[in-house]
Design an enzyme around this catalytic site. Structure first.
Site, PDB file in Angstrom:
ATOM      1  N   ILE A   1      -8.122   7.576   0.017  1.00  0.00           N
ATOM      2  CA  ILE A   1      -7.888   6.140  -0.016  1.00  0.00           C
ATOM      3  C   ILE A   1      -8.462   5.592   1.278  1.00  0.00           C
ATOM      4  CG2 ILE A   1      -5.525   6.473   0.856  1.00  0.00           C
ATOM      5  CD1 ILE A   1      -4.743   3.876  -0.564  1.00  0.00           C
ATOM      6  N   SER A   2      -9.393   4.655   1.176  1.00  0.00           N
ATOM      7  CA  SER A   2     -10.107   4.147   2.348  1.00  0.00           C
ATOM      8  C   SER A   2      -9.181   3.379   3.277  1.00  0.00           C
ATOM      9  CB  SER A   2     -11.266   3.241   1.918  1.00  0.00           C
ATOM     10  OG  SER A   2     -12.198   3.963   1.152  1.00  0.00           O
ATOM     11  N   GLN A   3      -9.652   3.183   4.518  1.00  0.00           N
ATOM     12  CA  GLN A   3      -8.838   2.450   5.490  1.00  0.00           C
ATOM     13  C   GLN A   3      -8.515   1.062   4.940  1.00  0.00           C
ATOM     14  OE1 GLN A   3     -12.273   2.811   8.271  1.00  0.00           O
ATOM     15  NE2 GLN A   3     -11.623   0.786   8.966  1.00  0.00           N
ATOM     16  N   PRO A   4      -7.271   0.611   5.097  1.00  0.00           N
ATOM     17  CA  PRO A   4      -6.813  -0.603   4.415  1.00  0.00           C
ATOM     18  C   PRO A   4      -7.610  -1.862   4.734  1.00  0.00           C
ATOM     19  CG  PRO A   4      -5.208   0.152   6.046  1.00  0.00           C
ATOM     20  CD  PRO A   4      -6.197   1.244   5.876  1.00  0.00           C
TER      21      PRO A   4
ATOM     22  N   ARG B   1       0.812  -1.222   0.000  1.00  0.00           N
ATOM     23  CA  ARG B   1       0.000   0.000   0.000  1.00  0.00           C
ATOM     24  C   ARG B   1       0.845   1.271   0.000  1.00  0.00           C
ATOM     25  NH1 ARG B   1      -5.332   1.824   2.174  1.00  0.00           N
ATOM     26  NH2 ARG B   1      -5.060   3.658   3.507  1.00  0.00           N
TER      27      ARG B   1
END
Length: 225
Positions: A62-65, A32
């Site tokens: 970018i959304s939480q992984p 990431r």
């Protein structure tokens, strides 16, 4: 001495599990932090969204992984499939999907913010993923040239159902759509196409930026990586 990359990655996986083996492999294959170079490695793996672009009406995160991985798992991706993605963003989700569908598959990703599309193109090119096609433009129209698709995924939300995109989805295909409703949380819907009709199989509360319908501008371009 800082913590290792493996520590940060394992921390994300602990929050996201259970996941299929292919999603876990894609997560390790496409780190990431390489897609958000403006952030530190530690920041890249913190379990919350990160801002990529903020110039209203154009906003991208970018959304939480852990949540990205769960959504990816919902799609039930497999080798050789063709995927349409609305919202390339950083290109991280694009890269993981490309990893899963493999060289025989294809991922078509459309990003309304031209600067982000260009940046994602460069990173994805460096990752050597020729099965990816990034376009700058209005993803709500889908991409009929490369249709039909086995899978569709939205990384931004809308109160309007994306009928044109849905029509480009194959019969028995799956779509992840983010539905926005005034006064209520966003709902991430896993939709199965059955006899040309959308059937919501799973619905999960979430929070996503809005789909922006405006064209990316005269400098819009597409590139196969």
């Amino acid at each position: 001495m800082g913590l290792s990359l493996e520590h940060y990655q394992q921390s994300v996986l602990k929050r996201a599990l259970p996941l299929s083996e292919k999603v876990v492999e894609a997560f390790y294959s496409q780190p990431r932090h390489l897609f958000v170079p403006e952030y530190t490695v530690e920041e890249a793996y913190e379990d919350h969204p990160l801002v990529l672009f903020n110039n209203p009406p154009y906003v991208s995160t970018i959304s939480q992984p852990s949540f990205v991985l769960r959504i990816l798992d919902l799609l039930k991706l497999g080798p050789g499939q063709k995927v349409f993605e609305l919202g390339t963003g950083s290109g991280w989700n694009t890269a993981m999907m490309a990893e899963i569908v493999g060289a025989a598959g294809k991922v078509v990703s459309v990003e309304v913010i031209a600067e982000l599309a260009e940046r994602a193109q460069q990173i994805l090119r460096e990752r050597n993923l020729p099965q990816v096609l990034v376009k700058a433009g209005d993803g709500f129209e889908g991409d009929a040239v490369n249709a039909p698709y086995d899978r569709v995924i939205f990384t931004a939300g809308s109160s309007e159902f994306p009928q044109k995109v849905f029509e480009q989805l194959k019969e028995s295909g799956w779509m992840v759509f983010v539905r926005k409703t005034r006064g209520s949380p966003d709902m991430l819907e896993l939709i199965h196409k059955v006899q040309s009709e959308p059937h919501v199989v799973t619905s999960v509360p979430c929070s996503f930026v809005n789909v922006v319908r405006e064209k990316a501008g005269p400098d819009s371009k597409e590139q196969s990586l």
